[in-house]
Design a protein around this motif. Structure first.
Motif, PDB file in Angstrom:
ATOM      1  N   TRP A   8      49.418  30.650  26.455  1.00  0.00           N
ATOM      2  CA  TRP A   8      48.415  29.667  26.647  1.00  0.00           C
ATOM      3  C   TRP A   8      48.202  28.968  28.450  1.00  0.00           C
ATOM      4  CZ3 TRP A   8      44.020  27.884  24.093  1.00  0.00           C
ATOM      5  CH2 TRP A   8      44.099  28.663  23.000  1.00  0.00           C
ATOM      6  N   LEU A   9      49.217  29.034  29.113  1.00  0.00           N
ATOM      7  CA  LEU A   9      48.568  29.005  30.459  1.00  0.00           C
ATOM      8  C   LEU A   9      47.748  29.787  31.492  1.00  0.00           C
ATOM      9  CD1 LEU A   9      49.812  26.748  32.646  1.00  0.00           C
ATOM     10  CD2 LEU A   9      51.824  28.462  33.689  1.00  0.00           C
ATOM     11  N   VAL A  10      47.774  30.692  30.515  1.00  0.00           N
ATOM     12  CA  VAL A  10      47.360  31.553  31.157  1.00  0.00           C
ATOM     13  C   VAL A  10      45.925  31.846  30.704  1.00  0.00           C
ATOM     14  CG1 VAL A  10      46.444  34.534  31.567  1.00  0.00           C
ATOM     15  CG2 VAL A  10      49.001  33.307  32.172  1.00  0.00           C
ATOM     16  N   LEU A  11      45.691  31.214  29.978  1.00  0.00           N
ATOM     17  CA  LEU A  11      44.376  30.998  29.362  1.00  0.00           C
ATOM     18  C   LEU A  11      43.533  29.424  29.682  1.00  0.00           C
ATOM     19  CD1 LEU A  11      44.946  32.139  25.399  1.00  0.00           C
ATOM     20  CD2 LEU A  11      43.596  33.505  26.995  1.00  0.00           C
ATOM     21  N   VAL A  12      44.363  29.096  30.038  1.00  0.00           N
ATOM     22  CA  VAL A  12      43.810  27.726  30.014  1.00  0.00           C
ATOM     23  C   VAL A  12      43.181  27.593  31.938  1.00  0.00           C
ATOM     24  CG1 VAL A  12      44.689  24.452  31.296  1.00  0.00           C
ATOM     25  CG2 VAL A  12      44.926  25.843  28.501  1.00  0.00           C
ATOM     26  N   THR A  13      44.228  28.096  32.691  1.00  0.00           N
ATOM     27  CA  THR A  13      43.465  28.970  34.002  1.00  0.00           C
ATOM     28  C   THR A  13      42.691  29.496  33.843  1.00  0.00           C
ATOM     29  OG1 THR A  13      45.786  28.439  34.497  1.00  0.00           O
ATOM     30  CG2 THR A  13      44.671  30.522  35.665  1.00  0.00           C
ATOM     31  N   GLY A  14      42.415  31.041  32.911  1.00  0.00           N
ATOM     32  CA  GLY A  14      41.016  31.408  32.989  1.00  0.00           C
ATOM     33  C   GLY A  14      40.162  30.297  33.027  1.00  0.00           C
ATOM     34  N   ILE A  15      40.147  30.239  31.732  1.00  0.00           N
ATOM     35  CA  ILE A  15      39.396  29.075  31.281  1.00  0.00           C
ATOM     36  C   ILE A  15      38.284  27.967  32.639  1.00  0.00           C
ATOM     37  CG2 ILE A  15      37.904  27.570  29.391  1.00  0.00           C
ATOM     38  CD1 ILE A  15      40.269  28.533  27.613  1.00  0.00           C
ATOM     39  N   TRP A  16      39.685  27.378  33.200  1.00  0.00           N
ATOM     40  CA  TRP A  16      38.614  26.921  33.901  1.00  0.00           C
ATOM     41  C   TRP A  16      38.076  27.595  35.441  1.00  0.00           C
ATOM     42  CZ3 TRP A  16      38.515  21.398  35.099  1.00  0.00           C
ATOM     43  CH2 TRP A  16      39.018  20.838  34.365  1.00  0.00           C
ATOM     44  N   THR A  17      39.154  28.646  35.326  1.00  0.00           N
ATOM     45  CA  THR A  17      38.216  29.531  35.963  1.00  0.00           C
ATOM     46  C   THR A  17      36.730  29.795  35.939  1.00  0.00           C
ATOM     47  OG1 THR A  17      40.406  30.359  36.685  1.00  0.00           O
ATOM     48  CG2 THR A  17      38.417  32.022  37.365  1.00  0.00           C
ATOM     49  N   ALA A 253      32.872  35.285  46.544  1.00  0.00           N
ATOM     50  CA  ALA A 253      33.705  33.858  46.526  1.00  0.00           C
ATOM     51  C   ALA A 253      33.540  33.113  45.443  1.00  0.00           C
ATOM     52  CB  ALA A 253      31.803  33.087  46.487  1.00  0.00           C
ATOM     53  N   GLY A 254      33.199  33.960  43.594  1.00  0.00           N
ATOM     54  CA  GLY A 254      33.677  33.714  43.012  1.00  0.00           C
ATOM     55  C   GLY A 254      35.189  34.683  42.351  1.00  0.00           C
ATOM     56  N   VAL A 255      35.329  35.397  43.173  1.00  0.00           N
ATOM     57  CA  VAL A 255      36.553  36.375  42.938  1.00  0.00           C
ATOM     58  C   VAL A 255      37.484  34.934  43.680  1.00  0.00           C
ATOM     59  CG1 VAL A 255      37.863  38.101  43.789  1.00  0.00           C
ATOM     60  CG2 VAL A 255      35.884  38.420  42.468  1.00  0.00           C
ATOM     61  N   ALA A 256      37.165  34.658  45.153  1.00  0.00           N
ATOM     62  CA  ALA A 256      37.584  33.581  45.817  1.00  0.00           C
ATOM     63  C   ALA A 256      38.532  32.354  45.531  1.00  0.00           C
ATOM     64  CB  ALA A 256      37.211  33.173  47.069  1.00  0.00           C
ATOM     65  N   VAL A 257      37.653  32.049  44.194  1.00  0.00           N
ATOM     66  CA  VAL A 257      37.772  30.742  43.794  1.00  0.00           C
ATOM     67  C   VAL A 257      38.977  31.018  42.412  1.00  0.00           C
ATOM     68  CG1 VAL A 257      36.938  28.907  42.092  1.00  0.00           C
ATOM     69  CG2 VAL A 257      35.314  29.343  43.756  1.00  0.00           C
ATOM     70  N   GLY A 258      38.534  31.735  41.565  1.00  0.00           N
ATOM     71  CA  GLY A 258      39.671  32.186  40.725  1.00  0.00           C
ATOM     72  C   GLY A 258      41.256  32.586  41.212  1.00  0.00           C
ATOM     73  N   GLY A 259      40.724  33.789  42.802  1.00  0.00           N
ATOM     74  CA  GLY A 259      42.087  33.704  43.263  1.00  0.00           C
ATOM     75  C   GLY A 259      42.823  32.874  43.924  1.00  0.00           C
ATOM     76  N   LEU A 260      42.156  31.586  44.431  1.00  0.00           N
ATOM     77  CA  LEU A 260      42.506  29.821  44.849  1.00  0.00           C
ATOM     78  C   LEU A 260      43.238  28.766  43.863  1.00  0.00           C
ATOM     79  CD1 LEU A 260      39.875  29.411  47.528  1.00  0.00           C
ATOM     80  CD2 LEU A 260      42.511  30.100  47.643  1.00  0.00           C
ATOM     81  N   LEU A 261      42.640  29.515  42.627  1.00  0.00           N
ATOM     82  CA  LEU A 261      42.751  28.695  41.504  1.00  0.00           C
ATOM     83  C   LEU A 261      44.543  28.760  41.442  1.00  0.00           C
ATOM     84  CD1 LEU A 261      42.753  26.120  39.559  1.00  0.00           C
ATOM     85  CD2 LEU A 261      40.832  27.302  38.373  1.00  0.00           C
ATOM     86  N   GLY A 262      44.212  30.346  40.800  1.00  0.00           N
ATOM     87  CA  GLY A 262      45.377  31.718  40.328  1.00  0.00           C
ATOM     88  C   GLY A 262      46.580  31.191  40.459  1.00  0.00           C
ATOM     89  N   ALA A 263      46.966  31.249  41.794  1.00  0.00           N
ATOM     90  CA  ALA A 263      47.444  31.584  42.923  1.00  0.00           C
ATOM     91  C   ALA A 263      48.020  29.372  43.227  1.00  0.00           C
ATOM     92  CB  ALA A 263      47.269  31.122  44.663  1.00  0.00           C
ATOM     93  N   LEU A 264      47.624  28.521  43.108  1.00  0.00           N
ATOM     94  CA  LEU A 264      47.750  27.306  42.894  1.00  0.00           C
ATOM     95  C   LEU A 264      48.180  26.981  41.961  1.00  0.00           C
ATOM     96  CD1 LEU A 264      48.296  24.697  44.103  1.00  0.00           C
ATOM     97  CD2 LEU A 264      45.905  23.926  42.806  1.00  0.00           C
ATOM     98  N   VAL A 265      48.250  27.615  40.562  1.00  0.00           N
ATOM     99  CA  VAL A 265      49.074  28.049  39.100  1.00  0.00           C
ATOM    100  C   VAL A 265      49.914  28.289  38.778  1.00  0.00           C
ATOM    101  CG1 VAL A 265      48.688  28.317  36.591  1.00  0.00           C
ATOM    102  CG2 VAL A 265      46.984  26.787  37.909  1.00  0.00           C
ATOM    103  N   ALA A 266      50.413  29.787  39.534  1.00  0.00           N
ATOM    104  CA  ALA A 266      51.346  30.083  39.841  1.00  0.00           C
ATOM    105  C   ALA A 266      52.771  30.021  41.261  1.00  0.00           C
ATOM    106  CB  ALA A 266      50.849  31.453  40.234  1.00  0.00           C
TER     107      ALA A 266
END
Length: 333
Positions: A8-17, A253-266
């Motif tokens: 669910w942590l991964v899902l929440v991060t994915g939905i925010w992305t 740009a979309g990949v950059a946003v997802g990567g930065l948010l994912g790195a922050l959560v990780a």
């Protein structure tokens, strides 16, 4: 954390992305409603709104899903998030309301009224990415745990500006490849300088958040890998934007946003709100029974959501009838 909690942590991060990428691109489009001058500005505004017509309201559903998933799976995270951001969230909610109202009401007013609503929509479209960028960065430097005006730390504000710039670049790229004529030319011209600016601010924000990170926030292998992906995407954005390759720049740009948010959560790990008084999901998530039911409901509803996205993609397309895979891809874009 248990397996369900991790899922669910991964899902929440994915939905925010999804919200920040899909909704962020359309926020970028509505930042550009005044491209051109004179009568051409009105024509460009209408063309820009037509370009996002099927999905600009639907993409805010991702925000509702993200908040709902946080509340259901991690109530302590939701409580800490909303308590620490009480005043900023009020501003963000008002910005959402005014943006939606402005897009709907503008064409029912006189030219002066339409211009005022358009300016309000542009301002609110800029406020939203800044606010969400501040919210996520504040979770890493400990200021979110303190709440109040402390969330406006220099690193959090820099992250907000970086997300604003990325959304602006995505919006310009979207218009450049989804429209034609004078609007596409103007959007491409805007993309040529917006893309490198977004990349520079993205790198600066990453460094700033890393330097201001609270104790316990560390970049492990997963965070480093995601940062490498985000860095490559920012480099691609710079090159593609400068060359006017709008589709490539949009996706980068979309990949950059997802990567930065994912790195922050990780980097945050289970302690999703760092600092004294922060939130540790390992001890404050919902019980296994609740998470199991949420997982079952999500699995049942996911096909319905994918079908709706498919229909949105078919509605957007002006070409021949598309199959499920093609329509779904268009809907996600």
């Amino acid at each position: 954390m248990t397996s369900l909690e991790t899922i669910w942590l991964v899902l929440v991060t994915g939905i925010w992305t999804l919200y920040l990428v899909l909704g962020g691109a359309e926020l970028g489009v509505t930042m550009l409603l005044r491209l051109g001058s004179g009568a051409a500005r009105t024509v460009n505004r209408q063309a820009a709104l037509r370009a996002i017509g099927p999905t600009w309201q639907a993409n805010d559903v991702w925000l509702i899903c993200a908040i709902g998933a946080m509340f259901g799976a991690f109530p302590a995270w939701y409580a800490g998030f909303t308590e620490g951001l009480y005043l900023p969230l009020v501003v963000l909610i008002l910005a959402l309301i005014v943006r939606h109202a402005g897009i709907e009401f503008a064409d029912h007013h006189s030219p002066i009224g339409r211009e005022r609503w358009t300016r309000a929509v542009i301002a609110c479209s800029a406020v939203l990415p800044v606010g969400w960028g501040v919210a996520w960065a504040a979770a890493a430097d400990g200021s979110l745990a303190r709440g109040g005006v402390d969330v406006l730390s220099w690193s959090a504000v820099l992250a907000g500006l970086a997300l604003l710039a990325l959304c602006h670049a995505m919006g310009a790229a979207l218009l450049a490849h989804r429209t034609s004529g004078a609007l596409a030319v103007a959007a491409t011209r805007r993309l040529r300088w917006a893309a490198p600016l977004a990349a520079v601010l993205g790198v600066a924000a990453t460094v700033g958040v890393a330097q201001g990170a609270a104790d316990g926030v560390t970049a492990g292998p997963l965070a480093v890998a995601l940062l490498v992906v985000a860095g490559a995407a920012l480099a691609t954005l710079t090159v593609a934007g400068g060359q006017g390759r709008a589709r490539v720049a949009h996706h980068a740009a979309g990949v950059a946003v997802g990567g930065l948010l994912g790195a922050l959560v990780a980097a945050l790990g289970s302690r999703v709100i760092a600092g004294a008084g922060g939130v540790d999901l390992a001890t404050s998530a919902s019980g296994g029974y609740t998470l199991a039911w949420m997982t079952a409901i999500t699995v049942a509803l996911l096909p319905v959501l994918l079908w709706v996205l498919h229909l949105a993609g078919r509605r957007r397309s002006t070409g021949p009838r598309r199959g499920l895979g093609e329509g779904l891809f268009e809907g996600l874009r």
